[in-house]
Design an enzyme around this catalytic site. Structure first.
Site, PDB file in Angstrom:
ATOM      1  N   GLN A  54       8.131   6.713   0.787  1.00  0.00           N
ATOM      2  CA  GLN A  54       6.921   6.054   1.253  1.00  0.00           C
ATOM      3  C   GLN A  54       6.181   5.393   0.088  1.00  0.00           C
ATOM      4  O   GLN A  54       5.823   6.063  -0.881  1.00  0.00           O
ATOM      5  CB  GLN A  54       6.010   7.100   1.912  1.00  0.00           C
ATOM      6  CG  GLN A  54       4.596   6.636   2.208  1.00  0.00           C
ATOM      7  CD  GLN A  54       4.533   5.481   3.183  1.00  0.00           C
ATOM      8  OE1 GLN A  54       4.370   4.348   2.765  1.00  0.00           O
ATOM      9  NE2 GLN A  54       4.679   5.762   4.461  1.00  0.00           N
ATOM     10  N   ARG A  56       3.171   3.850   0.109  1.00  0.00           N
ATOM     11  CA  ARG A  56       1.724   4.034   0.094  1.00  0.00           C
ATOM     12  C   ARG A  56       1.382   5.381  -0.530  1.00  0.00           C
ATOM     13  O   ARG A  56       1.932   6.409  -0.163  1.00  0.00           O
ATOM     14  CB  ARG A  56       1.160   3.972   1.516  1.00  0.00           C
ATOM     15  CG  ARG A  56      -0.365   4.117   1.571  1.00  0.00           C
ATOM     16  CD  ARG A  56      -0.861   4.176   3.001  1.00  0.00           C
ATOM     17  NE  ARG A  56      -0.713   2.899   3.665  1.00  0.00           N
ATOM     18  CZ  ARG A  56      -1.598   1.918   3.614  1.00  0.00           C
ATOM     19  NH1 ARG A  56      -2.684   2.069   2.874  1.00  0.00           N
ATOM     20  NH2 ARG A  56      -1.401   0.803   4.250  1.00  0.00           N
ATOM     21  N   GLU A  96       2.893   6.664   8.264  1.00  0.00           N
ATOM     22  CA  GLU A  96       2.292   7.862   7.665  1.00  0.00           C
ATOM     23  C   GLU A  96       0.797   7.936   7.946  1.00  0.00           C
ATOM     24  O   GLU A  96       0.245   9.017   8.156  1.00  0.00           O
ATOM     25  CB  GLU A  96       2.545   7.897   6.152  1.00  0.00           C
ATOM     26  CG  GLU A  96       2.019   9.169   5.508  1.00  0.00           C
ATOM     27  CD  GLU A  96       2.423   9.323   4.056  1.00  0.00           C
ATOM     28  OE1 GLU A  96       1.933  10.265   3.406  1.00  0.00           O
ATOM     29  OE2 GLU A  96       3.221   8.503   3.577  1.00  0.00           O
ATOM     30  N   ARG A  97       0.118   6.801   7.963  1.00  0.00           N
ATOM     31  CA  ARG A  97      -1.314   6.812   8.221  1.00  0.00           C
ATOM     32  C   ARG A  97      -1.597   7.339   9.635  1.00  0.00           C
ATOM     33  O   ARG A  97      -2.516   8.146   9.837  1.00  0.00           O
ATOM     34  CB  ARG A  97      -1.875   5.387   8.053  1.00  0.00           C
ATOM     35  CG  ARG A  97      -3.381   5.282   8.147  1.00  0.00           C
ATOM     36  CD  ARG A  97      -3.854   3.905   7.659  1.00  0.00           C
ATOM     37  NE  ARG A  97      -5.271   3.733   7.896  1.00  0.00           N
ATOM     38  CZ  ARG A  97      -5.784   3.213   9.009  1.00  0.00           C
ATOM     39  NH1 ARG A  97      -4.979   2.819   9.978  1.00  0.00           N
ATOM     40  NH2 ARG A  97      -7.087   3.089   9.162  1.00  0.00           N
ATOM     41  N   ARG A  98      -0.799   6.892  10.602  1.00  0.00           N
ATOM     42  CA  ARG A  98      -0.958   7.378  11.980  1.00  0.00           C
ATOM     43  C   ARG A  98      -0.632   8.861  12.082  1.00  0.00           C
ATOM     44  O   ARG A  98      -1.294   9.606  12.814  1.00  0.00           O
ATOM     45  CB  ARG A  98      -0.052   6.576  12.912  1.00  0.00           C
ATOM     46  CG  ARG A  98      -0.638   5.260  13.382  1.00  0.00           C
ATOM     47  CD  ARG A  98       0.406   4.343  13.967  1.00  0.00           C
ATOM     48  NE  ARG A  98       1.172   3.666  12.919  1.00  0.00           N
ATOM     49  CZ  ARG A  98       2.406   3.225  13.082  1.00  0.00           C
ATOM     50  NH1 ARG A  98       3.048   3.408  14.227  1.00  0.00           N
ATOM     51  NH2 ARG A  98       3.021   2.619  12.087  1.00  0.00           N
ATOM     52  N   ARG A 133       3.739  -4.478   7.746  1.00  0.00           N
ATOM     53  CA  ARG A 133       2.793  -4.023   8.765  1.00  0.00           C
ATOM     54  C   ARG A 133       1.520  -3.387   8.232  1.00  0.00           C
ATOM     55  O   ARG A 133       0.560  -3.242   8.941  1.00  0.00           O
ATOM     56  CB  ARG A 133       3.478  -2.996   9.684  1.00  0.00           C
ATOM     57  CG  ARG A 133       4.674  -3.558  10.434  1.00  0.00           C
ATOM     58  CD  ARG A 133       5.245  -2.518  11.369  1.00  0.00           C
ATOM     59  NE  ARG A 133       6.415  -3.012  12.050  1.00  0.00           N
ATOM     60  CZ  ARG A 133       7.084  -2.308  12.960  1.00  0.00           C
ATOM     61  NH1 ARG A 133       6.685  -1.101  13.270  1.00  0.00           N
ATOM     62  NH2 ARG A 133       8.144  -2.819  13.547  1.00  0.00           N
TER      63      ARG A 133
END
Length: 299
Positions: A54, A56, A96-98, A133
């Site tokens: 990932q 981020r 990952e944020r979701r 995205r």
């Protein structure tokens, strides 16, 4: 509403299918794989591990809390994407944020797309999907591009096709990684913009880079002002050229040369240098000729 309930029920049904030891789907050729791959399935959050690829690394806590509130009210509108690693074990590819916000919201399950891929494909999908995205900061995007080069061996041309960005845009992001780490952190924390970074990168000396960075912060310089500051610095590095001596070159007209030659009765040679200096050569052919010329000079 009926369609949403049906889809949710389908997701639960497929989830039960994945929990059946007799249906341990590991490849697209396995039985019932076609029912799983590409479908939305409700997965237990505890069965999902974060993807080590990932890109981020910074998550705004306030923004996560806002998303968690939205998820409590409306649910997870856009499913996350995972790959199956083992029986009832999954690794996050994107979202990952979701996923983090869903945990904050207290959810036990989350809607997910299932993909079966090897590690390289997983890394490519994770990086490309996140670049396309998510609102990654410029340094995170640059690091994602660099990993696609280092770990997947993609060329900038291939990356351009994958992420839908011009090759020059990708190159501009990658150049940011040449900045001093302090400045990279400044970009990630939004102290300065990518435009500031692109201006500073034209300075090779890292110490000078940080000096300019500090001036940007202390004087609140715009991108244009930063570009001007960098240009002035580069101009100062150019060697100082010595002022050219004022030219005093002149020339002798043919008539003047002829007049001198006629006076001395022999062909006079006049040579003039660039600084205005020169010499006159008076040839003679005998002692008698020399004495003749000497007599003329004495007047």
């Amino acid at each position: 509403m009926a369609q949403a309930v049906r889809k949710q029920a389908l997701g639960r049904g497929l989830s039960a299918l994945l929990k059946d030891p007799e249906n341990n789907i590991q490849s697209v050729d396995d039985k019932n794989a076609d029912k799983v791959v590409g479908n939305i399935i409700e997965l237990e959050i505890d069965a999902i591990e974060i993807n080590p690829f990932q890109p981020r690394s910074n998550f705004n806590e306030e923004s996560l809390q806002e998303l968690a509130t939205s998820i409590r009210e409306l649910g997870v509108i856009q499913p996350i994407t995972v790959r199956k690693t083992d029986f009832n074990k999954y690794q996050l590819i994107s979202g990952e944020r979701r996923l983090r916000a869903s945990k904050i919201a207290g959810l036990e399950v989350v809607p997910a797309y299932i993909r079966i891929a090897n590690d390289n494909e997983s890394l490519t999908m994770a990086l490309v999907e996140n670049i396309q995205r998510h609102d990654l900061d410029p340094i995170e995007i640059a690091l994602s591009y660099q990993r696609l080069i280092d770990e997947i061996q993609l060329t900038q041309e291939q990356m351009s096709d994958r992420v839908g960005k011009k090759r020059s845009t990708i190159a501009n992001y990658l150049r940011l990684l040449k900045l001093d780490p302090i400045i990279q952190t400044g970009i990630r924390d939004s102290f300065i913009s990518m435009g500031h970074g692109r201006a500073i990168i034209n300075v090779e000396d890292l110490d000078v880079q940080t000096d300019i960075y500090q001036k940007i912060l202390s004087q609140n310089l715009s991108v244009r002002e930063t570009e001007s500051l960098v240009k002035n610095y580069q101009e100062s590095l150019k060697p100082k050229t010595a002022a050219k001596a004022k030219s005093t070159t002149f020339s002798i007209a043919e008539e003047e040369n002829k007049a001198i030659s006629n006076y001395f009765g022999t062909k006079i040679d006049v040579k003039i240098a660039g600084n205005g200096k020169g010499k006159i050569t008076i040839p003679f052919h005998s002692e008698e000729d020399f004495n003749r010329i000497l007599k003329l000079m004495k007047g």
